[in-house]
Enzyme design. Structure first.
Site, PDB file in Angstrom:
ATOM      1  N   TYR A 146       0.668  -1.140   0.007  1.00  0.00           N
ATOM      2  CA  TYR A 146       0.035   0.074  -0.057  1.00  0.00           C
ATOM      3  C   TYR A 146       0.683   1.209  -0.102  1.00  0.00           C
ATOM      4  O   TYR A 146       0.328   2.261  -0.030  1.00  0.00           O
ATOM      5  CB  TYR A 146      -1.070  -0.021   1.107  1.00  0.00           C
ATOM      6  CG  TYR A 146      -1.662  -1.197   1.214  1.00  0.00           C
ATOM      7  CD1 TYR A 146      -2.771  -1.623   0.305  1.00  0.00           C
ATOM      8  CD2 TYR A 146      -1.397  -2.438   2.150  1.00  0.00           C
ATOM      9  CE1 TYR A 146      -3.616  -2.598   0.467  1.00  0.00           C
ATOM     10  CE2 TYR A 146      -1.979  -3.327   2.132  1.00  0.00           C
ATOM     11  CZ  TYR A 146      -3.389  -3.549   1.288  1.00  0.00           C
ATOM     12  OH  TYR A 146      -3.809  -4.689   1.307  1.00  0.00           O
ATOM     13  N   ASP A 153       2.906   2.677  -2.102  1.00  0.00           N
ATOM     14  CA  ASP A 153       3.012   3.714  -3.276  1.00  0.00           C
ATOM     15  C   ASP A 153       1.642   4.477  -3.730  1.00  0.00           C
ATOM     16  O   ASP A 153       2.037   5.535  -3.777  1.00  0.00           O
ATOM     17  CB  ASP A 153       3.283   2.633  -4.539  1.00  0.00           C
ATOM     18  CG  ASP A 153       4.492   1.596  -4.888  1.00  0.00           C
ATOM     19  OD1 ASP A 153       5.363   2.146  -4.510  1.00  0.00           O
ATOM     20  OD2 ASP A 153       4.110   0.485  -4.682  1.00  0.00           O
ATOM     21  N   TYR A 201       5.574  -6.658   8.065  1.00  0.00           N
ATOM     22  CA  TYR A 201       5.872  -7.707   6.813  1.00  0.00           C
ATOM     23  C   TYR A 201       5.826  -9.072   7.552  1.00  0.00           C
ATOM     24  O   TYR A 201       6.163  -9.457   8.543  1.00  0.00           O
ATOM     25  CB  TYR A 201       7.177  -7.562   6.178  1.00  0.00           C
ATOM     26  CG  TYR A 201       7.173  -6.267   5.458  1.00  0.00           C
ATOM     27  CD1 TYR A 201       6.025  -5.926   4.364  1.00  0.00           C
ATOM     28  CD2 TYR A 201       8.155  -5.461   5.636  1.00  0.00           C
ATOM     29  CE1 TYR A 201       6.168  -4.621   3.686  1.00  0.00           C
ATOM     30  CE2 TYR A 201       8.118  -3.916   5.052  1.00  0.00           C
ATOM     31  CZ  TYR A 201       7.339  -3.674   4.300  1.00  0.00           C
ATOM     32  OH  TYR A 201       7.001  -2.506   3.608  1.00  0.00           O
ATOM     33  N   GLN A 261      -6.972   6.278   5.945  1.00  0.00           N
ATOM     34  CA  GLN A 261      -5.392   6.867   6.271  1.00  0.00           C
ATOM     35  C   GLN A 261      -5.528   7.950   7.586  1.00  0.00           C
ATOM     36  O   GLN A 261      -4.654   7.846   8.438  1.00  0.00           O
ATOM     37  CB  GLN A 261      -5.141   7.788   5.133  1.00  0.00           C
ATOM     38  CG  GLN A 261      -4.023   6.934   4.194  1.00  0.00           C
ATOM     39  CD  GLN A 261      -3.502   7.568   3.326  1.00  0.00           C
ATOM     40  OE1 GLN A 261      -3.753   8.821   2.762  1.00  0.00           O
ATOM     41  NE2 GLN A 261      -2.399   7.090   2.646  1.00  0.00           N
ATOM     42  N   ARG A 270       6.069   0.187   9.115  1.00  0.00           N
ATOM     43  CA  ARG A 270       6.826  -0.440   8.011  1.00  0.00           C
ATOM     44  C   ARG A 270       6.863   0.413   6.712  1.00  0.00           C
ATOM     45  O   ARG A 270       6.077   1.414   6.623  1.00  0.00           O
ATOM     46  CB  ARG A 270       6.149  -1.875   7.769  1.00  0.00           C
ATOM     47  CG  ARG A 270       4.990  -1.906   6.714  1.00  0.00           C
ATOM     48  CD  ARG A 270       4.382  -3.040   6.615  1.00  0.00           C
ATOM     49  NE  ARG A 270       3.525  -2.941   5.326  1.00  0.00           N
ATOM     50  CZ  ARG A 270       2.661  -4.122   4.744  1.00  0.00           C
ATOM     51  NH1 ARG A 270       2.402  -5.187   5.450  1.00  0.00           N
ATOM     52  NH2 ARG A 270       1.995  -3.900   3.680  1.00  0.00           N
ATOM     53  N   GLY A 271       7.507   0.102   5.905  1.00  0.00           N
ATOM     54  CA  GLY A 271       7.689   0.583   4.412  1.00  0.00           C
ATOM     55  C   GLY A 271       8.075   1.923   4.584  1.00  0.00           C
ATOM     56  O   GLY A 271       9.256   2.474   5.113  1.00  0.00           O
ATOM     57  N   GLU A 272       7.228   2.986   3.962  1.00  0.00           N
ATOM     58  CA  GLU A 272       7.705   4.318   3.853  1.00  0.00           C
ATOM     59  C   GLU A 272       6.597   5.214   4.612  1.00  0.00           C
ATOM     60  O   GLU A 272       6.762   5.912   5.491  1.00  0.00           O
ATOM     61  CB  GLU A 272       7.663   4.848   2.204  1.00  0.00           C
ATOM     62  CG  GLU A 272       7.948   6.253   2.265  1.00  0.00           C
ATOM     63  CD  GLU A 272       8.596   6.656   0.716  1.00  0.00           C
ATOM     64  OE1 GLU A 272       9.389   5.780   0.445  1.00  0.00           O
ATOM     65  OE2 GLU A 272       8.433   7.650   0.580  1.00  0.00           O
ATOM     66  N   ASP A 273       5.195   4.858   4.047  1.00  0.00           N
ATOM     67  CA  ASP A 273       4.135   6.156   4.396  1.00  0.00           C
ATOM     68  C   ASP A 273       3.863   5.803   6.018  1.00  0.00           C
ATOM     69  O   ASP A 273       3.866   6.824   6.813  1.00  0.00           O
ATOM     70  CB  ASP A 273       3.166   5.853   3.616  1.00  0.00           C
ATOM     71  CG  ASP A 273       2.155   7.035   4.109  1.00  0.00           C
ATOM     72  OD1 ASP A 273       2.591   8.331   3.993  1.00  0.00           O
ATOM     73  OD2 ASP A 273       1.019   6.774   4.322  1.00  0.00           O
ATOM     74  N   SER A 274       3.613   4.787   6.576  1.00  0.00           N
ATOM     75  CA  SER A 274       3.296   4.540   7.851  1.00  0.00           C
ATOM     76  C   SER A 274       4.549   4.603   8.471  1.00  0.00           C
ATOM     77  O   SER A 274       4.405   5.005  10.016  1.00  0.00           O
ATOM     78  CB  SER A 274       2.698   2.893   8.255  1.00  0.00           C
ATOM     79  OG  SER A 274       3.769   1.864   7.713  1.00  0.00           O
TER      80      SER A 274
HETATM   81  O1  TRH Z   1       2.126  -1.349   2.708  1.00  0.00           O
HETATM   82  P1  TRH Z   1       3.821  -1.035   2.611  1.00  0.00           P
HETATM   83  O2  TRH Z   1       4.463  -2.144   2.947  1.00  0.00           O
HETATM   84  O3  TRH Z   1       4.272  -0.362   1.316  1.00  0.00           O
HETATM   85  C1  TRH Z   1       5.309  -0.285   0.609  1.00  0.00           C
HETATM   86  C2  TRH Z   1       5.167  -0.969  -0.570  1.00  0.00           C
HETATM   87  O4  TRH Z   1       5.792  -2.168  -0.259  1.00  0.00           O
HETATM   88  C3  TRH Z   1       6.153  -0.315  -1.561  1.00  0.00           C
HETATM   89  O5  TRH Z   1       6.084  -1.037  -2.678  1.00  0.00           O
HETATM   90  C4  TRH Z   1       7.517  -0.142  -1.160  1.00  0.00           C
HETATM   91  O6  TRH Z   1       8.154   0.720  -2.115  1.00  0.00           O
HETATM   92  C5  TRH Z   1       7.250   0.897   0.109  1.00  0.00           C
HETATM   93  O7  TRH Z   1       6.630   0.223   1.005  1.00  0.00           O
HETATM   94  C6  TRH Z   1       8.533   1.311   0.752  1.00  0.00           C
HETATM   95  O8  TRH Z   1       3.814   0.072   3.747  1.00  0.00           O
HETATM   96  P2  TRH Z   1       3.620   1.853   3.686  1.00  0.00           P
HETATM   97  O9  TRH Z   1       4.470   2.572   3.044  1.00  0.00           O
HETATM   98  O10 TRH Z   1       3.645   2.213   5.385  1.00  0.00           O
HETATM   99  O11 TRH Z   1       2.214   1.896   3.302  1.00  0.00           O
HETATM  100  C7  TRH Z   1       0.951   1.469   4.099  1.00  0.00           C
HETATM  101  C8  TRH Z   1      -0.146   2.459   3.702  1.00  0.00           C
HETATM  102  O12 TRH Z   1      -1.306   1.973   4.287  1.00  0.00           O
HETATM  103  C9  TRH Z   1      -0.090   3.899   4.611  1.00  0.00           C
HETATM  104  O13 TRH Z   1      -0.301   4.857   3.568  1.00  0.00           O
HETATM  105  C10 TRH Z   1      -0.811   3.878   5.546  1.00  0.00           C
HETATM  106  C11 TRH Z   1      -1.989   2.982   5.137  1.00  0.00           C
HETATM  107  N1  TRH Z   1      -2.996   2.175   6.207  1.00  0.00           N
HETATM  108  C12 TRH Z   1      -4.264   2.835   6.293  1.00  0.00           C
HETATM  109  O14 TRH Z   1      -4.576   3.619   5.687  1.00  0.00           O
HETATM  110  N2  TRH Z   1      -4.756   1.915   7.238  1.00  0.00           N
HETATM  111  C13 TRH Z   1      -4.584   1.005   8.003  1.00  0.00           C
HETATM  112  O15 TRH Z   1      -5.264   0.485   8.602  1.00  0.00           O
HETATM  113  C14 TRH Z   1      -3.035   0.684   7.560  1.00  0.00           C
HETATM  114  C15 TRH Z   1      -2.522  -0.526   8.525  1.00  0.00           C
HETATM  115  C16 TRH Z   1      -2.349   1.277   6.836  1.00  0.00           C
END
Ligand code: TRH
Length: 402
Positions: free
Chosen positions: A35, A37, A215, A277, A293-297
């Site tokens: 999620y 990207d 993850y 979000q 994890r990842g970037e946004d969270s």
């Molecule tokens: O999902 P992620 O692991 O995303 C990524 C992708 O793997 C991507 O390809 C990679 O390049 C990147 O990481 C670094 O983790 P991330 O980045 O935290 O994204 C999760 C999104 O989901 C973030 O915008 C928050 C949102 N989210 C919600 O809106 N509600 C929820 O209940 C949860 C758990 C997350």
């Protein structure tokens, strides 16, 4: 003519004054996996539309992933509007579309050739941005904002790098984010409303609230063991579909549907449906400790001003390790040596997925909780001084277009 959301007014910056204009932006996003990207693109699109009153069109190839973090979205629709953003399903064949004034491709996703050809024909030429992944590594400052002329077409792309320090593009943060968080963290009523809306019972007294987003390879079993056996009651909140194999094995159950509640000694695990979000932000604000994890969270965990544990997105040949170390160097710089060592041990063990190391590292880490809590607040304040990514990007593009 394309349909345009909102009142069609937007603003641009001239000598630090905000002037009315009519800028349009196209953001292109391919969902590689998970999620992050779309999470980054959706947050950016919403902020540009809401705070800069820009006409934002988001092209995404996977509407189902967007729907998970924004339930308004209906997968299967070619065009729809939400939060002031025009959301378009990016699929082949790509429709004839007039390019926007500013074109943002997220994470080098390559806009369709027909669209790029239309960019060449447009006068004046659009500003073209490649929004890059977040990294705390030193080289980012040297590459941020660099131009990259197209090898065969009369177009120039600019790299825009998010970052944690001056000289980078900064981090996504909405206007008033810190104030909203402070208000929430001080208000029992706002927190009670959040728990109710999220369908989760309010916390019990003296119970540590933990959110867990990780993850599959994380050493979660070790943390579950440590929390179950510890002296403090822990409630761990887990989104549906996360850590399912480990949770089933640990609790000996198959049911991990939203609403499932699993208990062992001092530990309670609650499974919740993905939140949108904004609600996910509130969850992070409401918890004492967040696993992200990842970037946004990861970024939102920092804005929550609470201690956090980051699981970095694993890359081939260990390319993620220098990124993790670079962030740890920055984050730990303001910590006393013992607390810095505890953070480093836990983050490294967690990212190595080593169960036994995680268990002992957790105990060492949590001894420093008061220092870590104060540090998390200080760190969020420090980050806010770098300026926010959407503003920095809007100013940068205005300068390119002038
Ligand atoms: O999902 P992620 O692991 O995303 C990524 C992708 O793997 C991507 O390809 C990679 O390049 C990147 O990481 C670094 O983790 P991330 O980045 O935290 O994204 C999760 C999104 O989901 C973030 O915008 C928050 C949102 N989210 C919600 O809106 N509600 C929820 O209940 C949860 C758990 C997350």
């Amino acid at each position: 003519m394309r349909s345009r959301p909102g009142n069609g007014l937007c603003f641009h910056y001239v000598h630090n004054c905000v002037m009315p204009s009519t800028r349009s932006w196209d953001i292109f996003c391919t969902v590689v996996d998970n999620y992050g990207d779309i999470g980054v693109c959706w947050r950016l699109a919403r902020q540009l539309a809401a705070e800069h009153r820009l006409q934002v069109r988001l092209w995404v190839d996977d509407l189902a992933s967007l729907a998970r973090i924004c339930p308004d979205i209906l997968p299967g629709r070619d065009a729809q509007h939400s939060h002031g953003v025009e959301v378009r399903w990016w699929r082949a064949p790509f429709p004839a579309a007039e390019p926007a004034d500013v074109v943002v491709e997220a994470f080098a996703c390559n806009p369709p050739p027909s669209y790029v050809a239309a960019m060449v024909a447009k006068q004046p030429k659009p500003a073209w941005i490649n929004l890059e992944y977040l990294s705390a590594e030193d080289w980012v400052r040297g590459c941020h904002a660099l131009p990259s002329p197209h090898p065969s077409l009369p177009l120039v792309k600019h790299f825009f790098f998010p970052g944690f320090v001056a000289g980078t593009g900064g981090l996504l943060a909405e206007q008033g984010l810190a104030e909203a968080r402070e208000r929430f963290q001080r208000s029992a009523a706002e927190q009670a409303r959040f728990w109710q809306d999220a369908g989760l019972p309010a916390p019990r007294a003296e119970e540590l609230q933990v959110s867990l987003f990780c993850y599959a390879h994380a050493g979660i079993g070790a943390l579950l063991r440590a929390w179950a056996a510890g002296g403090t009651r822990v409630r761990c909140l887990v989104p549906e579909g996360i850590a399912t194999a480990t949770l089933s094995a640990f609790f000996g159950t198959g049911s991990l549907a939203p609403g499932a509640t699993l208990r062992k000694d001092g530990l309670e695990v609650r499974v919740f449906s993905f939140l949108d979000q904004d609600q996910y932000d509130r969850l992070l604000w409401a918890c004492d400790f967040n696993l992200v994890r990842g970037e946004d969270s990861f970024v939102r965990g920092q804005w929550a001003a609470r201690p956090l544990l980051w699981q970095i997105y694993p890359q081939q040949e260990g390319a993620h390790w220098p990124k993790l170390q670079a962030f740890l160097r920055l984050y730990c710089a303001g910590l006393p040596a013992e607390a810095a060592a505890a953070v480093t041990s836990l983050w490294q063990a967690w990212n190595q997925g080593e169960d036994s190391a995680v268990e002992s590292a957790w105990l060492g880490y949590w001894e420093h909780r008061l220092v870590l809590q104060a540090h998390a607040r200080h760190w969020a304040g420090q980050l806010a001084e770098t300026g926010n990514l959407a503003n920095n990007l809007a100013k940068f593009c205005e300068n390119l277009l002038e």
